[in-house]
Scaffold this motif. Structure first.
Motif, PDB file in Angstrom:
ATOM      1  N   SER A 384      -9.136 -18.276  -8.920  1.00  0.00           N
ATOM      2  CA  SER A 384      -9.602 -19.081  -7.785  1.00  0.00           C
ATOM      3  C   SER A 384      -9.477 -18.347  -6.460  1.00  0.00           C
ATOM      4  O   SER A 384     -10.005 -18.820  -5.443  1.00  0.00           O
ATOM      5  CB  SER A 384      -8.782 -20.385  -7.701  1.00  0.00           C
ATOM      6  N   ALA A 385      -8.756 -17.221  -6.450  1.00  0.00           N
ATOM      7  CA  ALA A 385      -8.447 -16.525  -5.200  1.00  0.00           C
ATOM      8  C   ALA A 385      -9.639 -15.709  -4.703  1.00  0.00           C
ATOM      9  O   ALA A 385     -10.590 -15.424  -5.443  1.00  0.00           O
ATOM     10  CB  ALA A 385      -7.232 -15.626  -5.396  1.00  0.00           C
ATOM     11  N   ASP A 386      -9.563 -15.327  -3.435  1.00  0.00           N
ATOM     12  CA  ASP A 386     -10.615 -14.521  -2.811  1.00  0.00           C
ATOM     13  C   ASP A 386     -10.259 -13.044  -2.768  1.00  0.00           C
ATOM     14  O   ASP A 386     -11.141 -12.186  -2.787  1.00  0.00           O
ATOM     15  CB  ASP A 386     -10.877 -15.025  -1.391  1.00  0.00           C
ATOM     16  N   LEU A 387      -8.965 -12.719  -2.705  1.00  0.00           N
ATOM     17  CA  LEU A 387      -8.538 -11.332  -2.613  1.00  0.00           C
ATOM     18  C   LEU A 387      -7.102 -11.223  -3.095  1.00  0.00           C
ATOM     19  O   LEU A 387      -6.276 -12.098  -2.825  1.00  0.00           O
ATOM     20  CB  LEU A 387      -8.646 -10.838  -1.163  1.00  0.00           C
ATOM     21  N   GLY A 388      -6.807 -10.154  -3.840  1.00  0.00           N
ATOM     22  CA  GLY A 388      -5.442  -9.900  -4.293  1.00  0.00           C
ATOM     23  C   GLY A 388      -4.818  -8.745  -3.532  1.00  0.00           C
ATOM     24  O   GLY A 388      -5.515  -7.841  -3.060  1.00  0.00           O
ATOM     25  N   VAL A 414      -8.922  -6.161  -5.215  1.00  0.00           N
ATOM     26  CA  VAL A 414      -7.513  -5.917  -4.912  1.00  0.00           C
ATOM     27  C   VAL A 414      -7.375  -4.861  -3.832  1.00  0.00           C
ATOM     28  O   VAL A 414      -8.109  -3.868  -3.806  1.00  0.00           O
ATOM     29  CB  VAL A 414      -6.770  -5.443  -6.186  1.00  0.00           C
ATOM     30  N   CYS A 415      -6.401  -5.077  -2.958  1.00  0.00           N
ATOM     31  CA  CYS A 415      -5.873  -4.033  -2.091  1.00  0.00           C
ATOM     32  C   CYS A 415      -4.501  -3.656  -2.647  1.00  0.00           C
ATOM     33  O   CYS A 415      -3.628  -4.526  -2.780  1.00  0.00           O
ATOM     34  CB  CYS A 415      -5.721  -4.520  -0.654  1.00  0.00           C
ATOM     35  N   ALA A 416      -4.296  -2.390  -3.008  1.00  0.00           N
ATOM     36  CA  ALA A 416      -3.056  -1.967  -3.670  1.00  0.00           C
ATOM     37  C   ALA A 416      -2.448  -0.784  -2.947  1.00  0.00           C
ATOM     38  O   ALA A 416      -3.163   0.115  -2.487  1.00  0.00           O
ATOM     39  CB  ALA A 416      -3.340  -1.601  -5.129  1.00  0.00           C
ATOM     40  N   ILE A 417      -1.116  -0.766  -2.857  1.00  0.00           N
ATOM     41  CA  ILE A 417      -0.426   0.320  -2.185  1.00  0.00           C
ATOM     42  C   ILE A 417      -0.436   1.563  -3.059  1.00  0.00           C
ATOM     43  O   ILE A 417      -0.323   1.496  -4.284  1.00  0.00           O
ATOM     44  CB  ILE A 417       1.018  -0.099  -1.811  1.00  0.00           C
ATOM     45  N   LEU A 433      -9.411  -1.434  -2.842  1.00  0.00           N
ATOM     46  CA  LEU A 433      -9.017  -0.472  -1.821  1.00  0.00           C
ATOM     47  C   LEU A 433      -7.551  -0.099  -2.010  1.00  0.00           C
ATOM     48  O   LEU A 433      -6.737  -0.921  -2.450  1.00  0.00           O
ATOM     49  CB  LEU A 433      -9.223  -1.053  -0.420  1.00  0.00           C
ATOM     50  N   ILE A 434      -7.212   1.137  -1.665  1.00  0.00           N
ATOM     51  CA  ILE A 434      -5.844   1.623  -1.736  1.00  0.00           C
ATOM     52  C   ILE A 434      -5.360   1.889  -0.312  1.00  0.00           C
ATOM     53  O   ILE A 434      -6.067   2.507   0.484  1.00  0.00           O
ATOM     54  CB  ILE A 434      -5.759   2.900  -2.594  1.00  0.00           C
ATOM     55  N   PHE A 435      -4.171   1.400   0.010  1.00  0.00           N
ATOM     56  CA  PHE A 435      -3.619   1.592   1.352  1.00  0.00           C
ATOM     57  C   PHE A 435      -2.247   2.258   1.254  1.00  0.00           C
ATOM     58  O   PHE A 435      -1.622   2.275   0.195  1.00  0.00           O
ATOM     59  CB  PHE A 435      -3.513   0.252   2.097  1.00  0.00           C
ATOM     60  N   ARG A 436      -1.787   2.792   2.386  1.00  0.00           N
ATOM     61  CA  ARG A 436      -0.503   3.492   2.419  1.00  0.00           C
ATOM     62  C   ARG A 436       0.518   2.830   3.337  1.00  0.00           C
ATOM     63  O   ARG A 436       1.712   3.114   3.216  1.00  0.00           O
ATOM     64  CB  ARG A 436      -0.708   4.951   2.844  1.00  0.00           C
ATOM     65  N   ASP A 437       0.079   1.968   4.245  1.00  0.00           N
ATOM     66  CA  ASP A 437       1.028   1.317   5.149  1.00  0.00           C
ATOM     67  C   ASP A 437       0.453  -0.013   5.619  1.00  0.00           C
ATOM     68  O   ASP A 437      -0.690  -0.374   5.301  1.00  0.00           O
ATOM     69  CB  ASP A 437       1.368   2.218   6.338  1.00  0.00           C
ATOM     70  N   ALA A 438       1.249  -0.744   6.387  1.00  0.00           N
ATOM     71  CA  ALA A 438       0.864  -2.084   6.831  1.00  0.00           C
ATOM     72  C   ALA A 438      -0.366  -2.054   7.731  1.00  0.00           C
ATOM     73  O   ALA A 438      -1.226  -2.935   7.645  1.00  0.00           O
ATOM     74  CB  ALA A 438       2.041  -2.740   7.556  1.00  0.00           C
TER      75      ALA A 438
END
Length: 489
Positions: A384-388, A414-417, A433-438
């Motif tokens: 049911s979610a829009d983004l993880g 998903v956005c994942a660290i 997408l992959i991220f490294r910080d806030a």
């Protein structure tokens, strides 16, 4: 089965018995050496007398030194074994209810064990040593009572002392020992104790010594497969986590039903405003015309952001909280973005610490709740979610977050660290997408949600990619990679 040499077997038996004897004697339990020795000899003697019978080859023990309800991969193992006609003895802690399919399956027998604490007085090392000894005794008692199994399939970590005990029982009974490597236990310990701590060094030695004694090995990534081969001398089969059929996009009617149930306990799901129409049932996300039983998503709804965690040291949720503060700042600065409801599910040791941080935030356009969901509700909420969002940062850099596997099963972007082998699962700018910080996460949230609730933009493209690229499910993957191991000599 590749049986270890007689010398190694004798060494392990001697070490286990000696540790138990010293533990009883050293803690002043009042138990005499002769009684303990007689008990140990009697137990081992009865073990040798347990003979295989016609049903042995159709019996498998699945062992978890953790909470069965929060061990989804091992639950899937148990279900797959039962589907192929195996009688499964499923051993572990019963802190959380396993999935209903596991509870309903007649071929799966749950055998609960208690989490032992060890002696609570004196130095911490005494607590740890006595805990290990007591758990050895408990596992020996449980494994010796059950009928002879063709295989013992054990999750690692946690593996201390389970690997040694399970291997010993397998050697003496002629069973095959299979380890499913989810990660390395010593790397998880190092997160809180440091790499040079004596307990961490002992745990590393323990895994290196006993790990190669398994008959067969499974692991969760190709990176871990290569590491096991190169640094441990272990040949393993990669069994990627795959979502079972319960993880899928959730129909609107089921979404609304879950939202209304959650609204009873969490105000973040409750409809805002003063609607008086008794013919329409509303949550903050959905509404249902009670006359026509038609469910629609509300045009002015907030975006539903979902994360799942065990609240442990390998997930720094301050990164997400800082990103949500930045997202709030974007809206206050005039950006055309939706409000957010951020749901963080799970149980774990650091939950209260982060709940206090959440309570201290002063956010107007972002609401955060931390519910614990039943096993049946979790996939419905994912669908049911829009983004993880995933904050899992592997202690070894060699495992993958199962939460992302489940999200992808629900076609949830998903956005994942970032960490070492994440690319085996998350393809940057293809399915997430992959991220490294806030700061980077906040910018990604801003970009992905800029056209919400429309289905265009990058968020919609990711979801369409996930729909097209659904690979084989758990059952097919398991049949191809695990089933042959069970019949191999």
């Amino acid at each position: 089965m590749a049986t270890p040499g007689t010398g190694t077997t004798f060494l392990a038996v001697f070490a286990l018995i000696s540790a138990l004897l010293i533990g009883f004697y050293g803690t002043g339990s009042g138990v005499t050496w002769s009684v303990v020795f007689l008990t140990a000899v009697t137990g081992l003697g009865s073990l040798w007398l347990r003979r295989r019978d016609g049903g042995t080859e159709r019996r498998v023990c699945v062992l978890v030194l953790g909470d069965l309800g929060r061990s989804p991969r091992m639950q899937y193992h148990a279900l797959s074994l039962s589907k192929h006609g195996y009688n499964v003895t499923f051993v572990g802690f019963l802190d959380t209810k396993p999935h209903q399919e596991v509870l309903r399956e007649e071929k799966i027998t749950l055998v609960p064990i208690a989490e032992v604490k060890g002696v609570r007085v004196g130095p911490k090392i005494l607590t740890y040593v006595t805990k290990v000894i007591l758990q050895c005794l408990q596992l020996l008692y449980v494994l010796l009572r059950m009928e002879t199994q063709s295989h013992i399939l054990m999750q690692n970590p946690p593996g201390l002392p389970g690997i040694a005990v399970a291997w010993l029982v397998c050697v003496l009974r002629g069973s095959r020992f299979v380890i499913d490597w989810h990660n390395y236990g010593y790397t998880i310990m190092a997160l809180s104790l440091g790499d040079t701590h004596p307990v961490v060094r002992l745990a590393k030695w323990y895994e290196h010594f006993f790990g190669p004694l398994a008959s067969r090995n499974l692991c969760v990534t190709n990176a871990m497969k290569d590491d096991l081969q190169e640094n441990w001398g272990i040949k393993a089969t990669t069994l990627y986590d795959c979502p079972p059929s319960i993880f899928r996009e959730t129909p609107l009617k089921l979404q609304h039903g879950l939202f209304m149930r959650l609204a009873d306990a969490y105000p973040q799901f409750q409809s805002r405003g003063c609607e008086e129409d008794k013919q329409v049932e509303r949550s903050v996300f959905s509404e249902c015309d009670l006359c026509e039983e038609a469910v629609t998503l509300r045009a002015e709804r907030p975006a539903l952001l979902l994360s799942s965690t065990s609240w442990t040291e390998d997930e720094d949720f301050s990164v997400l909280l800082k990103a949500l503060e930045d997202y709030e700042g974007f809206i206050k600065a005039g950006a055309s973005l939706p409000s957010l409801v951020c749901v963080i599910t799970g149980k774990g040791p650091q939950k209260e610490y982060y709940r206090k941080l959440i309570d201290s935030l002063q956010l107007e356009h972002v609401q955060i709740c931390t519910p614990w969901l039943e096993a049946e509700d979790y996939p419905v909420l994912l669908g049911s979610a829009d983004l993880g969002v995933c904050l899992h940062k592997s202690s070894s850099g060699l495992d993958l977050p199962m939460k992302v596997v489940d999200m992808f099963g629900c076609c949830l972007p998903v956005c994942a660290i970032h960490f070492h082998c994440l690319h085996e699962l998350v393809k940057h700018e293809e399915n997430g997408l992959i991220f490294r910080d806030a700061q980077e996460l906040a910018e990604q949230l801003k970009s992905l949600l800029s056209e919400f609730p429309g289905s265009g933009g990058q968020l919609g493209a990711f979801r369409r990619t996930l729909r097209r690229s659904r690979g084989p499910g758990w059952d097919e993957n398991w049949d191809q990679n695990v089933l042959p191991l069970l019949s191999a000599p």
